[in-house]
Motif scaffolding. Structure first.
Motif, PDB file in Angstrom:
ATOM      1  N   PHE A  65      62.527  70.871  39.278  1.00 17.49           N
ATOM      2  CA  PHE A  65      61.498  70.780  38.244  1.00 17.49           C
ATOM      3  C   PHE A  65      60.192  71.311  38.819  1.00 17.49           C
ATOM      4  N   PHE A  66      59.562  72.246  38.087  1.00 20.85           N
ATOM      5  CA  PHE A  66      58.291  72.806  38.528  1.00 20.85           C
ATOM      6  C   PHE A  66      57.183  72.286  37.625  1.00 20.85           C
ATOM      7  N   ALA A  67      56.204  71.611  38.225  1.00 20.11           N
ATOM      8  CA  ALA A  67      55.097  71.062  37.456  1.00 20.11           C
ATOM      9  C   ALA A  67      53.981  72.094  37.342  1.00 20.11           C
ATOM     10  N   ILE A  68      53.768  72.599  36.144  1.00 20.65           N
ATOM     11  CA  ILE A  68      52.751  73.621  35.930  1.00 20.65           C
ATOM     12  C   ILE A  68      51.362  73.104  36.296  1.00 20.65           C
ATOM     13  N   SER A  69      51.097  71.839  36.023  1.00 16.16           N
ATOM     14  CA  SER A  69      49.752  71.301  36.198  1.00 16.16           C
ATOM     15  C   SER A  69      49.275  71.335  37.642  1.00 16.16           C
ATOM     16  N   ASP A  70      50.192  71.109  38.600  1.00 14.21           N
ATOM     17  CA  ASP A  70      49.767  71.099  40.001  1.00 14.21           C
ATOM     18  C   ASP A  70      50.551  72.066  40.882  1.00 14.21           C
ATOM     19  N   GLY A  71      51.502  72.784  40.299  1.00 13.48           N
ATOM     20  CA  GLY A  71      52.243  73.777  41.063  1.00 13.48           C
ATOM     21  C   GLY A  71      53.226  73.206  42.064  1.00 13.48           C
ATOM     22  N   VAL A  72      53.641  71.951  41.878  1.00 12.28           N
ATOM     23  CA  VAL A  72      54.542  71.302  42.832  1.00 12.28           C
ATOM     24  C   VAL A  72      55.993  71.402  42.345  1.00 12.28           C
ATOM     25  N   LEU A  73      56.880  71.761  43.256  1.00 14.01           N
ATOM     26  CA  LEU A  73      58.308  71.796  42.961  1.00 14.01           C
ATOM     27  C   LEU A  73      58.926  70.451  43.297  1.00 14.01           C
ATOM     28  N   HIS A  74      59.693  69.905  42.343  1.00 16.06           N
ATOM     29  CA  HIS A  74      60.426  68.659  42.557  1.00 16.06           C
ATOM     30  C   HIS A  74      61.917  68.973  42.568  1.00 16.06           C
ATOM     31  N   VAL A  75      62.648  68.306  43.439  1.00 15.13           N
ATOM     32  CA  VAL A  75      64.096  68.493  43.548  1.00 15.13           C
ATOM     33  C   VAL A  75      64.786  67.190  43.169  1.00 15.13           C
ATOM     34  N   MET A  76      65.829  67.298  42.387  1.00 17.47           N
ATOM     35  CA  MET A  76      66.518  66.109  41.892  1.00 17.47           C
ATOM     36  C   MET A  76      67.386  65.476  42.964  1.00 17.47           C
ATOM     37  N   GLU A 134      70.492  63.668  44.089  1.00 15.58           N
ATOM     38  CA  GLU A 134      71.820  63.691  43.483  1.00 15.58           C
ATOM     39  C   GLU A 134      72.362  62.302  43.201  1.00 15.58           C
ATOM     40  N   VAL A 135      71.885  61.306  43.916  1.00 19.34           N
ATOM     41  CA  VAL A 135      72.390  59.945  43.735  1.00 19.34           C
ATOM     42  C   VAL A 135      71.641  59.222  42.619  1.00 19.34           C
ATOM     43  N   THR A 136      70.310  59.254  42.680  1.00 17.95           N
ATOM     44  CA  THR A 136      69.497  58.499  41.729  1.00 17.95           C
ATOM     45  C   THR A 136      69.147  59.291  40.462  1.00 17.95           C
ATOM     46  N   GLY A 137      69.203  60.628  40.536  1.00 18.90           N
ATOM     47  CA  GLY A 137      68.806  61.451  39.410  1.00 18.90           C
ATOM     48  C   GLY A 137      67.306  61.609  39.289  1.00 18.90           C
ATOM     49  N   GLU A 138      66.541  61.041  40.244  1.00 14.84           N
ATOM     50  CA  GLU A 138      65.098  61.165  40.217  1.00 14.84           C
ATOM     51  C   GLU A 138      64.639  62.509  40.803  1.00 14.84           C
ATOM     52  N   PHE A 139      63.476  62.955  40.367  1.00 16.55           N
ATOM     53  CA  PHE A 139      62.926  64.218  40.864  1.00 16.55           C
ATOM     54  C   PHE A 139      61.825  63.918  41.873  1.00 16.55           C
ATOM     55  N   LEU A 140      62.037  64.372  43.089  1.00 14.03           N
ATOM     56  CA  LEU A 140      61.123  64.067  44.185  1.00 14.03           C
ATOM     57  C   LEU A 140      60.380  65.326  44.612  1.00 14.03           C
ATOM     58  N   PRO A 141      59.075  65.218  44.849  1.00 19.75           N
ATOM     59  CA  PRO A 141      58.301  66.404  45.236  1.00 19.75           C
ATOM     60  C   PRO A 141      58.715  66.927  46.598  1.00 19.75           C
ATOM     61  N   THR A 142      58.733  68.246  46.732  1.00 18.30           N
ATOM     62  CA  THR A 142      59.023  68.839  48.032  1.00 18.30           C
ATOM     63  C   THR A 142      57.794  68.729  48.907  1.00 18.30           C
ATOM     64  N   VAL A 143      58.012  68.718  50.193  1.00 21.65           N
ATOM     65  CA  VAL A 143      56.884  68.611  51.130  1.00 21.65           C
ATOM     66  C   VAL A 143      56.762  69.893  51.947  1.00 21.65           C
TER      67      VAL A 143
END
Length: 223
Positions: free
Chosen positions: A201-212, A214-223
């Motif tokens: 998931f790419f957040a247009i507002s802050d330009g941060v890429l989140h990766v899902m 696989e276990v929880t289905g949550e989207f976590l920001p990349t570092v």
């Protein structure tokens, strides 16, 4: 007798901008990489397929800083993958998947959702529901693939506001991943370990890429 000859086209600043961009590309993108383009003339061997939204703000090649030939990309409204079906029709996404998986042999498929997605918002509000084709009906039919996900989002978050929209955008990625796994060739390759599916998931507002996750289905920001 009616004259069907199209009128002479006037100069278009929109197209002129495209041509100007092409000239910049020739100078800074094509010419310095002539060896790479010569290699690509013989064929393509991308290792990843990206399924993304048609939204002009989220170009996967730009987000991932990809060179020519690195990604096989399919873009459509809300980055949707329809489920596997054999009914007659024009199955554009399915044909692209078949080509990427069976012919090119990509090793990973990434479904890339994004913030401020108009398709996801329309699925949430159902503002185009009931419209005829050509007046929003094609869009409504397409994003109806999100109806089941919507039924889980709306009771918790309603149909308006960024929190609900974000939940719908992320749900769309999960729906497409689930639909990918209805394709026999994808299930087989994933089971064999030769194909990996990922959600992002790419957040247009802050330009941060989140990766899902696989276990929880949550989207976590990349570092």
């Amino acid at each position: 007798m009616t004259d069907t000859t199209p009128p002479a086209s006037a100069p278009s600043p929109v197209f002129e901008n495209l041509v100007a961009g092409y000239r910049r590309f020739r100078e800074t993108g094509w010419t310095p990489r002539r060896d790479r383009w010569a290699e690509l003339r013989e064929g393509q061997e991308p290792e990843v397929m990206v399924i993304a939204c048609s939204d002009s703000r989220v170009d996967p090649a730009q987000i991932f800083d990809a060179a020519p030939g690195e990604m096989f990309v399919v873009r459509n409204v809300a980055a949707m993958v329809p489920p596997f079906e054999t009914a007659p029709g024009h199955h554009g996404v399915s044909a692209a998947l078949e080509f990427a998986v069976q012919v090119i042999g990509v090793k990973e498929i990434v479904v890339l959702g994004h913030g401020m997605c108009g398709g996801a918002r329309a699925a949430l509000t159902r503002e185009l529901h009931g419209n005829p084709p050509g007046e929003g009906g094609f869009i409504a039919d397409w994003i109806a693939m999100l109806d089941e996900a919507r039924a889980e989002v709306v009771p918790r978050l309603g149909t308006t506001g960024r929190t609900a929209e974000r939940a719908m955008e992320e749900a769309g990625v999960r729906v497409s991943l689930a639909n990918l796994r209805t394709f026999p060739c994808i299930r087989r390759k994933e089971r064999e370990g030769t194909l990996k599916l990922r959600g992002a998931f790419f957040a247009i507002s802050d330009g941060v890429l989140h990766v899902m996750d696989e276990v929880t289905g949550e989207f976590l920001p990349t570092v």
